[in-house]
Scaffold this active site. Structure first.
Site, PDB file in Angstrom:
ATOM      1  N   GLU A 168     -14.388  -8.271   9.453  1.00  0.00           N
ATOM      2  CA  GLU A 168     -14.555  -9.197   7.774  1.00  0.00           C
ATOM      3  C   GLU A 168     -14.178 -10.876   8.688  1.00  0.00           C
ATOM      4  O   GLU A 168     -14.352 -11.808   8.722  1.00  0.00           O
ATOM      5  CB  GLU A 168     -13.907  -9.241   6.536  1.00  0.00           C
ATOM      6  CG  GLU A 168     -15.234  -8.430   6.038  1.00  0.00           C
ATOM      7  CD  GLU A 168     -14.045  -7.916   4.298  1.00  0.00           C
ATOM      8  OE1 GLU A 168     -14.515  -7.173   3.853  1.00  0.00           O
ATOM      9  OE2 GLU A 168     -13.058  -8.517   4.477  1.00  0.00           O
TER      10      GLU A 168
ATOM     11  N   ASP B 289      -1.807  -3.244   0.470  1.00  0.00           N
ATOM     12  CA  ASP B 289      -1.200  -4.938   0.083  1.00  0.00           C
ATOM     13  C   ASP B 289      -0.550  -5.656  -1.021  1.00  0.00           C
ATOM     14  O   ASP B 289       0.198  -5.576  -1.983  1.00  0.00           O
ATOM     15  CB  ASP B 289      -0.511  -5.537   1.250  1.00  0.00           C
ATOM     16  CG  ASP B 289      -0.254  -4.878   2.070  1.00  0.00           C
ATOM     17  OD1 ASP B 289       0.214  -3.598   2.228  1.00  0.00           O
ATOM     18  OD2 ASP B 289      -0.591  -5.353   3.252  1.00  0.00           O
ATOM     19  N   THR B 290      -1.988  -5.753  -1.466  1.00  0.00           N
ATOM     20  CA  THR B 290      -1.972  -6.666  -2.985  1.00  0.00           C
ATOM     21  C   THR B 290      -3.066  -6.383  -4.547  1.00  0.00           C
ATOM     22  O   THR B 290      -3.184  -7.557  -4.675  1.00  0.00           O
ATOM     23  CB  THR B 290      -2.322  -8.285  -2.321  1.00  0.00           C
ATOM     24  OG1 THR B 290      -3.949  -7.859  -1.606  1.00  0.00           O
ATOM     25  CG2 THR B 290      -1.105  -8.809  -0.633  1.00  0.00           C
ATOM     26  N   ARG B 291      -3.742  -5.390  -3.576  1.00  0.00           N
ATOM     27  CA  ARG B 291      -5.072  -5.327  -4.847  1.00  0.00           C
ATOM     28  C   ARG B 291      -4.729  -5.682  -5.994  1.00  0.00           C
ATOM     29  O   ARG B 291      -4.935  -6.331  -6.789  1.00  0.00           O
ATOM     30  CB  ARG B 291      -5.761  -3.840  -4.443  1.00  0.00           C
ATOM     31  CG  ARG B 291      -6.353  -3.705  -4.980  1.00  0.00           C
ATOM     32  CD  ARG B 291      -6.840  -2.352  -5.721  1.00  0.00           C
ATOM     33  NE  ARG B 291      -7.819  -2.295  -3.936  1.00  0.00           N
ATOM     34  CZ  ARG B 291      -8.821  -2.449  -3.516  1.00  0.00           C
ATOM     35  NH1 ARG B 291      -9.905  -3.261  -4.544  1.00  0.00           N
ATOM     36  NH2 ARG B 291      -9.201  -2.543  -2.387  1.00  0.00           N
TER      37      ARG B 291
ATOM     38  N   ARG C 254      -6.074  -6.773   2.195  1.00  0.00           N
ATOM     39  CA  ARG C 254      -5.743  -5.019   2.627  1.00  0.00           C
ATOM     40  C   ARG C 254      -5.344  -4.690   0.834  1.00  0.00           C
ATOM     41  O   ARG C 254      -4.324  -4.915   0.194  1.00  0.00           O
ATOM     42  CB  ARG C 254      -4.722  -5.363   3.044  1.00  0.00           C
ATOM     43  CG  ARG C 254      -3.695  -3.828   3.934  1.00  0.00           C
ATOM     44  CD  ARG C 254      -4.807  -3.815   4.738  1.00  0.00           C
ATOM     45  NE  ARG C 254      -4.486  -2.272   5.180  1.00  0.00           N
ATOM     46  CZ  ARG C 254      -5.146  -0.879   5.362  1.00  0.00           C
ATOM     47  NH1 ARG C 254      -5.911  -0.823   3.987  1.00  0.00           N
ATOM     48  NH2 ARG C 254      -4.692  -0.090   5.652  1.00  0.00           N
ATOM     49  N   GLY C 255      -6.326  -3.860   0.247  1.00  0.00           N
ATOM     50  CA  GLY C 255      -5.621  -3.356  -0.775  1.00  0.00           C
ATOM     51  C   GLY C 255      -5.187  -2.602  -0.888  1.00  0.00           C
ATOM     52  O   GLY C 255      -4.220  -2.936  -2.010  1.00  0.00           O
TER      53      GLY C 255
ATOM     54  N   GLY D 220     -22.762   6.500  -2.324  1.00  0.00           N
ATOM     55  CA  GLY D 220     -24.204   7.210  -2.071  1.00  0.00           C
ATOM     56  C   GLY D 220     -24.729   5.588  -0.968  1.00  0.00           C
ATOM     57  O   GLY D 220     -25.833   6.184  -0.795  1.00  0.00           O
TER      58      GLY D 220
END
Length: 965
Positions: free
Chosen positions: A129, A65-67, A62-63, A95
């Site tokens: 995912e 939270d932890t990216r 989850r970006g 695109g």
């Protein structure tokens, strides 16, 4: 360069945010045809990512939270360890649809890592995912390593706690959507339930430590990727691997350098690769630099330095020259625990530029070096050197069968042929593999033709590999190598060195270079040994000097070829060395073969041999005028020569080695008037010249270093002029040990006329070895023997000596005193033998008349005794003793002061309290005894060896009163 898919999630306006936060929220389940990415909705991808890239680790997270925290650290930790990892880099072009690429990334990755944080369950993309991840685990066997970042596994599994609150809040919003699909929600929950049961990692402490743990786990799982390619057919390597790894498994965490050396084709690289494969997964930073010798030659050292830098730091083309590379590696690697394999190093500069110092690396690093040149390992002072040996016959047989028959043993009809080929290969893995592949699929008749050819003409593929080492030698070293290959295998290097010194070949340096390059071995202290394949290489090099006309080669070792060249008067100035004797130059047994009518060689046959430096003939005669024909001769081996001498103008002034073994010559021989002009003579072998009666002709040879008069049975005296041989190092008298009477045989003891040694023998200050074995008529040693201040070996075994004079106590450099089988020896008059601090080997076995022993020196490692005493001197101080042999000490009752244990009979039990106390104090004394032999000691009743912790061999025979061990 690690290939990475770069993507970011956008909404319709191009703002980077999670589309699931919108009112409608997508509930599309990932499939192979409809698949989206990690974190949020992606729309674009770079071109390189769509070309079928393969990844090893897929990160689902989850970006928000932890990216920029834990996931970023983990991602870079994986990259630094050389692992291709997929993550959302938030850098996608606009695109393009990345769903097929995400599908490919998950499908191709061996390890799938979902990172569960508080808000992971609020992203439909993350949950989709996860569903795909668990399907890949169950259907394809891919590895799932869940990480629970500030949430508990149970919270994920049962959707409880903060994770559950966020998930259920998202669930409530989705249920209000018109596109809500209950089946999708059930798949999410099922995936969460299953992944919550897996063994994973919890971020409870240091995140840096957690990153290391996960990276190490990934390395272990991906170990196959880093393994170096090794032949599946290799045999017998495990024992070698275990020996090296045993040393490398050092608990001190020190940085260790390990060297593996051996001849070409012996399997050094295969051994190193196997070790590398076993241990590489334990290191985050590792590098295998292959074939350094060739790479350095063609690309330069900075190319290898850049390869090492790229492997360890993932930085390309950082340096452009040697100095820049050395400085970069020495300063940038010191925080890295590395595992480096440097293969086929042939120059110490290569090592100094790639791994010059232990301080360059972090503690616990391991550097493996393979080389043909042991000197390199010594120069850089590696911590451990492993000499890789040839394969034994059984291993060779299996390896050959794998290549020839694709099985572990040969079919019955090929068994004998296989043994013959394996014998030719000589345990060299390269040869075994090449020969096996060469003969694979051929009929037995073809095998016979190939075997016959291999015996005459070595295989080219093997020769080319071995020739690499030869090419690395300088000119003088090449000459020594070729001499050994053609003539001197099995010969004492001290003898050959006399000739090489006279030829300015610098044998001291040359022999060491050959030994370090694993081209030769020196065994039994001095004997030159060479592998058969290397011997064939040397002879093939000489043969190719002129394949059709041997007279234009430098060396003629084949007696038939040599004889034909001489008899046809075809000798040329190209020839430097000739052997006319069948078999090897060693040929000791030739002396005892029946006398044949010998060949006669005349001056015509030697007319053009102007560069001859070595000549070996047996049972032959020279005849004619040899003026100017032998001027360069350094070594003449003329065995079983005739009593007559029919040569004029025999100019041999340059001789340094002369061997006349078994010849019929005496002290009045005509040849002496020419040989006396050889003032440079260093080595003279007159052994078994049974007509010699005195040695007055020796006065001319003042520079002599070795004089061998063994087996000269009629020799009545040694001339006093021997005192002028100030450089004499070795003097041999007596007879061959093989002719002495042995128990169970009927070999006669030769009769000797020599009754005494001249007192002038004490003037030989340089003498190191005096061999008087089997001199049955010699009953005493002169007192002057004590003046031999450099004597190291005194051999009087099986002689007639009746007592050892006190002067022996002055031989402070004496290392070995061998008096085995001296049946007349009664007394040892040496009062100060205990002061012989260099003495290691003392042998009085089978000296049945010996009454007692004096006090013994503490440095002994071998002691053999036969004597009539009931008690031996104290042995308690012999803490280095490894072998003790007690033979036929029929009155010996006990040895109450033997370190660590006692031999005793019932008669020894009456010790006083003081004696018993003194005896007991030695029970725990460190003692290295490896072998104990007690033979024919009839008075011993009890033998206690319980304290001999190093004892490997115990032999007890004919101790008829022995009651207990």
């Amino acid at each position: 360069m690690h290939r990475r898919i770069k993507k970011r999630k956008t909404n319709a306006s191009g703002n980077a945010e999670d589309v699931d936060t919108g009112a409608s929220g997508s509930m599309t389940l990932l499939t192979e045809n409809n698949f989206v990415g990690s974190g949020s909705s992606p729309t674009e991808i770079n071109n390189s990512a769509s070309t079928g890239n393969c990844y090893e680790v897929f990160l689902s997270f989850r970006g928000s939270d932890t990216r920029h925290g834990f996931t970023d650290h983990l991602y870079h930790g994986l990259l630094n360890a050389g692992i291709d990892a997929f993550r959302d880099d938030d850098e996608l072009c606009h695109g393009e649809d990345i769903r097929p690429v995400l599908m490919e990334a998950i499908t191709s990755s061996k390890i799938l890592i979902p990172i569960f944080s508080v808000n992971y369950g609020t992203s439909s993309w993350c949950l989709d995912e996860l569903v795909q991840i668990m399907e890949r685990k169950n259907n394809n066997g891919q590895i799932v390593l869940p990480i629970f970042y500030k949430v508990k596994p149970a919270e994920v599994r049962y959707q409880t706690g903060r994770f559950g609150e966020a998930f259920h809040e998202r669930e409530s919003r989705l249920r209000e959507s018109s596109s809500f699909d209950p089946m999708t929600l059930e798949k999410w929950k099922s995936a969460l339930d299953e992944v919550g049961t897996l063994k994973g990692y919890e971020a409870l402490g240091s995140e840096a430590e957690l990153v290391k743990l996960v990276v190490q786990k990934a390395l272990n799982e991906l170990k196959k990727k880093f393994e170096l390619v090794i032949s599946e057919n290799f045999v017998g390597i495990d024992s070698h691997v275990n020996k090296v790894i045993e040393f490398m498994d050092d608990k001190s965490h020190a940085t260790l350098f390990v060297g593996i050396h051996g001849m070409g084709g012996i399997g050094k690289t295969t051994l190193a690769k196997t070790i590398y494969n076993k241990l590489s997964s334990q290191f985050e930073h590792r590098s295998f630099i292959a074939d350094i010798r060739e790479s350095w030659k063609h690309n330069g050292i900075h190319y290898l330095q850049n390869q090492l830098i790229d492997d360890i730091l993932k930085l390309k083309s950082q340096v452009h020259n040697e100095d820049e590379g050395t400085k970069f590696i020495s300063t940038k690697f010191n925080g890295k625990k590395v595992f480096v394999l440097l293969d086929d190093v042939d120059n110490v500069v290569q090592l100094k530029c790639l791994a010059g110092n232990r301080d360059w690396f972090s503690l616990g690093s391991r550097i493996i070096i393979t080389t043909r040149n042991q000197r390199i390992l010594e120069e850089v002072r590696v911590d451990y050197t492993y000499d890789h040996k040839e394969m034994d016959n059984d291993q060779s047989l299996i390896l050959f069968s794998k290549h020839a028959f694709r099985m572990n043993s040969p079919p019955r009809e090929f068994k004998d042929l296989t043994q013959e080929v394996v014998s030719i290969a000589g345990g060299l893995p390269l040869s075994v593999e090449v020969f096996g592949s060469l003969l694979c699929g051929k009929e037995p008749t073809q095998w016979r033709d190939t075997i016959n050819k291999l015996k005459i003409i070595p295989n080219m593929e093997v020769q080319e590999r071995l020739r690499i080492s030869y090419n690395a030698l300088d000119d003088e070293q090449k000459q020594i190598f070729l001499d050994i290959a053609c003539f001197f295998i099995g010969i004492d290097k001290r003898i050959t060195s006399y000739m090489w010194e006279a030829c300015d070949f610098f044998p001291g340096e040359g022999i060491e270079a050959l030994r370090f390059m694993s081209l030769i071995k020196v065994v039994n202290d001095h004997e030159l040994i060479m592998h058969d394949q290397l011997r064939d290489l040397g002879r093939e090099i000489v043969r190719k000097e002129n394949q059709r006309q041997p007279q234009y080669r430098s060396r003629l070792w084949d007696s038939k070829e040599a004889l034909k060249v001489l008899k046809d008067n075809k000798g040329t100035e190209k020839i430097e060395a000739i052997n006319l004797s069948e078999g090897s130059a060693k040929g000791f047994n030739e002396v005892f073969q029946p006398k044949k009518d010998g060949d006669i060689y005349t001056e015509k046959q030697f007319k053009n041999l102007t560069n001859l430096r070595y000549f070996h003939m047996i049972n032959a005669q020279l005849s004619g005028d040899f003026k100017d024909l032998m001027k360069g001769l350094k070594w003449l081996q003329w065995r079983k020569g005739p009593a007559s001498f029919e040569v004029n103008n025999f100019d041999v002034k340059e001789l340094v080695v002369l061997e006349l073994q078994g010849s019929e010559i005496n002290e009045k021989w005509e040849g002496w008037r020419f040989f006396k002009m050889a003032e440079k003579l260093k080595y003279l072998d007159l052994s078994y010249c049974r007509s010699l009666e005195n040695t007055d002709f020796l006065s001319a040879f003042e520079k002599l270093e070795v004089l061998n008069l063994r087996g000269c049975e009629r020799l009545k005296q040694i001339d006093a002029s021997i005192e002028d041989m100030e450089g004499l190092l070795r003097l041999e008298l007596g007879s061959s040990r093989s002719l002495h009477r042995v128990v169970g045989t009927e070999h006669p003891v030769p009769r000797f006329y020599l009754r005494e040694l001249p007192v002038e023998i004490g003037k030989l200050k340089a003498l190191r070895q005096l061999d008087l074995s089997n001199t049955s008529s010699l009953f005493a040693l002169p007192d002057s023997i004590g003046s031999l201040e450099n004597l190291e070996i005194l051999e009087i075994s099986c002689g007639g000596i009746e007592e050892l004079p006190n002067g022996i106590g002055s031989l402070r450099k004496l290392r070995e005193l061998r008096a085995y089988g001296c049946h007349n020896l009664q007394r040892i008059m040496v009062e100060s033998m205990c002061n012989l601090s260099f003495l290691r080997h003392l042998d009085f076995v089978s000296c049945h008349e010996l009454q007692s022993l004096p006090d013994l020196p503490s440095g002994l490692t071998y002691l053999g005794v036969t004597c009539q005493s009931c008690k031996l001197p104290s042995l308690s101080h012999l803490r280095h003793l490894k072998e003790l042999r007690l033979w036929e000490c029929i009155f010996l009752q006990c040895i109450e002061e033997l370190p660590s244990t006692q031999l005793k009979s019932s008669k020894c039990s009456q010790l006083t309290d003081i004696e018993e106390s003194e005896s007991q104090q030695f029970l725990n004394t460190p003692f290295m005894l490896d072998l104990l032999e007690v033979f024919g000691c009839e008075s011993i009743e009890m033998l206690d060896v319980s304290q001999f912790i190093h004892l490997r061999t115990l032999i007890v025979r004919f101790c008829r009163n022995l009651l207990e061990v």
